[in-house]
Enzyme design. Structure first.
Site, PDB file in Angstrom:
ATOM      1  N   GLY A 105      18.879  47.077   8.009  1.00  0.00           N
ATOM      2  CA  GLY A 105      18.852  46.108   9.084  1.00  0.00           C
ATOM      3  C   GLY A 105      19.765  44.925   8.882  1.00  0.00           C
ATOM      4  O   GLY A 105      19.678  43.958   9.658  1.00  0.00           O
ATOM      5  N   ASP A 106      20.625  44.951   7.862  1.00  0.00           N
ATOM      6  CA  ASP A 106      21.555  43.842   7.653  1.00  0.00           C
ATOM      7  C   ASP A 106      22.785  44.388   6.932  1.00  0.00           C
ATOM      8  O   ASP A 106      23.051  45.582   6.996  1.00  0.00           O
ATOM      9  CB  ASP A 106      20.879  42.709   6.867  1.00  0.00           C
ATOM     10  CG  ASP A 106      21.431  41.334   7.231  1.00  0.00           C
ATOM     11  OD1 ASP A 106      22.664  41.172   7.213  1.00  0.00           O
ATOM     12  OD2 ASP A 106      20.642  40.417   7.536  1.00  0.00           O
ATOM     13  N   ASP A 107      23.536  43.515   6.242  1.00  0.00           N
ATOM     14  CA  ASP A 107      24.759  43.953   5.584  1.00  0.00           C
ATOM     15  C   ASP A 107      24.476  45.104   4.620  1.00  0.00           C
ATOM     16  O   ASP A 107      23.534  45.044   3.826  1.00  0.00           O
ATOM     17  CB  ASP A 107      25.391  42.794   4.811  1.00  0.00           C
ATOM     18  CG  ASP A 107      25.800  41.649   5.714  1.00  0.00           C
ATOM     19  OD1 ASP A 107      26.333  41.907   6.805  1.00  0.00           O
ATOM     20  OD2 ASP A 107      25.586  40.491   5.320  1.00  0.00           O
ATOM     21  N   THR A 115      24.734  49.925  10.216  1.00  0.00           N
ATOM     22  CA  THR A 115      23.896  48.744  10.412  1.00  0.00           C
ATOM     23  C   THR A 115      24.148  48.210  11.810  1.00  0.00           C
ATOM     24  O   THR A 115      25.246  47.778  12.121  1.00  0.00           O
ATOM     25  CB  THR A 115      24.165  47.654   9.365  1.00  0.00           C
ATOM     26  OG1 THR A 115      23.486  46.451   9.762  1.00  0.00           O
ATOM     27  CG2 THR A 115      25.651  47.368   9.210  1.00  0.00           C
TER      28      THR A 115
END
Length: 461
Positions: A250-252, A283
């Site tokens: 859900g992010d980098d 992502t």
């Protein structure tokens, strides 16, 4: 059944990339020094009363086993084996000269009770918890001031069961910053390999103030809407090698960091000599590879190659802000394939997010000598948004041999950046239109003679 379906989806995705890293593992760039070490002493977690029913809390068993193995640290080291089963535990701490080895059917489960994740001091280069003032919950697997630590297995699983933490975060009911899944601090000779990491409460793998770190052949998965579940975040660390990884979070997917505003400036521990090879992932909310935004101690000498990002918001990103100080320089990113990515390349000079009101707004970062080359992209919405800082231009940005199929009318949008380009389609923005060759080659970090020859051939054609 749901997990089986997820794995089928994963293998189908990998099959789409016929140059996926798993086909070329033999060309390892990470120095193979520790992952195959045979420890002269070994115990199994069941010898210390652990129960594999997924309900019994085994924190004490892990702690007691590691306490016992501590007596062998100066005699060749030791191994803790986790056999098949579902082993529920709270946070536990590793020791030097230890191998934590998981069976292929072993699953270490993080407790869903926050009391099983102790609160520890904030990192000195951050000055406070990353999300909230004060301390932070300790990671599930933790170590500090260690030497020669191996976390590995035959694709065993470490599952943080992070959904409870994501809900607490969204409802703003937490008192402290969420924990990572694995964090090693001030440690040297770290190997993390051949494992699957699921559902981290916060960042997944976080080596901070470390040296000689290898992360190899790991799969990291969290829901695409899970908050801040970064994959691998080398932080104020040097001599780091990451290769042959699949990450969907859900992010980098990878974020290189080095401290936050005045605390990172004061701690002055950079991230440097970082190699990334053969990374595949997605992502929907952030970047495939990011530098920053916490980069106040400096980031340099980063080489990332053979990257494949799909179904993602951004491919390559630099994040910084007035107040960060520090630098990002000597960055080389090449051989990148993008598919269904909103923004191929993005630089954000006004990212914001400060730890407190005591930062110096006139502490400007230095962003220079960034080379991005050999990039192809299909179904890209925007080629590039390159936004520096007024009065603090980003210098020597070099784009070479980039071909993007852009689906919108917005191709490039640039401000407060200076640099050069060669063989970029669609044509880049005005501040980057000067040719690299021959007169500006020395301004571009690590451009090869092969590219010089390629440019000359295209001019001749």
């Amino acid at each position: 059944m749901r997990r089986f379906s997820a794995w089928v989806d994963l293998f189908l995705v990998l099959a789409l990339f016929n140059e996926a890293p798993w086909a070329v593992r033999s060309s390892s760039h990470c120095q193979q020094t520790s992952s195959g070490v045979i420890r002269p002493h070994s115990v199994t977690i069941t010898e210390f009363g652990a129960v594999s029913d997924g309900r019994t809390l085994n924190t004490k068993a892990f702690q007691n086993a590691i306490f016992y193995l501590n007596s062998f640290t100066n005699n060749g080291g030791a191994q803790l084996f986790v056999p098949a089963g579902r082993w529920l535990t709270g946070s536990f701490e590793l020791i030097s000269h230890l191998t934590l080895l998981l069976d292929k059917d072993a699953v270490i489960l993080g407790s869903t009770n926050s009391a099983d994740w102790p609160v520890v001091d904030p990192l000195p280069s951050y000055g406070r918890g990353r999300e909230l003032p004060g301390g932070r919950h300790r990671s599930l697997i933790y170590g500090c001031n260690l030497t020669d630590v191996i976390i590995t297995g035959d694709n065993g699983t470490i599952d943080g069961q992070g959904s409870v933490w994501w809900n607490w975060f969204k409802s703003e009911t937490l008192d402290f910053t969420r924990p990572h899944l694995v964090e090693l601090m001030n440690s040297t000779g770290v190997v993390i390999s051949n494992l699957t990491f699921l559902n981290s409460p916060f960042w997944t793998i976080h080596p901070v103030y470390c040296r000689q770190v290898i992360v190899q052949n790991v799969t990291i998965i969290a829901p695409l809407n899970s908050p801040n579940t970064d994959g691998i975040d080398p932080d104020s660390s040097d001599d780091v090698c990451i290769e042959d990884c699949y990450i969907s979070t859900g992010d980098d997917l990878i974020a290189i960091k080095s401290g936050w505003d005045e605390y990172g400036i004061s701690y002055a521990r950079p991230s440097s000599n970082i190699v990334i090879h053969r990374l595949v992932g997605e992502t929907q909310s952030s970047s495939g590879i990011a530098l920053g935004s916490e980069m106040s101690g400096g980031i340099s000498e980063v080489r990332a190659e053979n990257l494949q990002f799909f179904n993602s918001k951004i491919g390559i990103r630099i994040k910084t802000s007035p107040g960060r100080g520090g630098y990002v320089r000597n960055i080389y990113i090449s051989d990148v394939t993008l598919t269904d990515v909103n923004i191929a390349i993005r630089f954000t000079g006004e990212y914001g997010e400060h730890p407190d009101e005591f930062y110096n707004p006139n502490a400007f970062p230095e962003i220079e000598k960034i080379t991005i080359k050999d990039v192809t992209g299909k179904h890209i919405k925007v080629a590039g948004l390159l936004e520096g800082i007024k009065g603090d231009d980003f210098f020597n940005i070099c784009l070479s041999n980039i071909t993007l199929s852009v689906t919108s009318d917005l191709l490039w949008n640039c401000s407060y950046v200076q640099g050069y380009s060669e063989l970029v389609c669609p044509e880049t923005c005005e501040p980057l239109k000067k040719s690299i060759f021959p007169e500006h080659q020395s301004d571009c970090y690590h451009l090869s003679n092969h590219l010089h020859s390629l440019a000359n051939q295209n001019r001749g054609a």
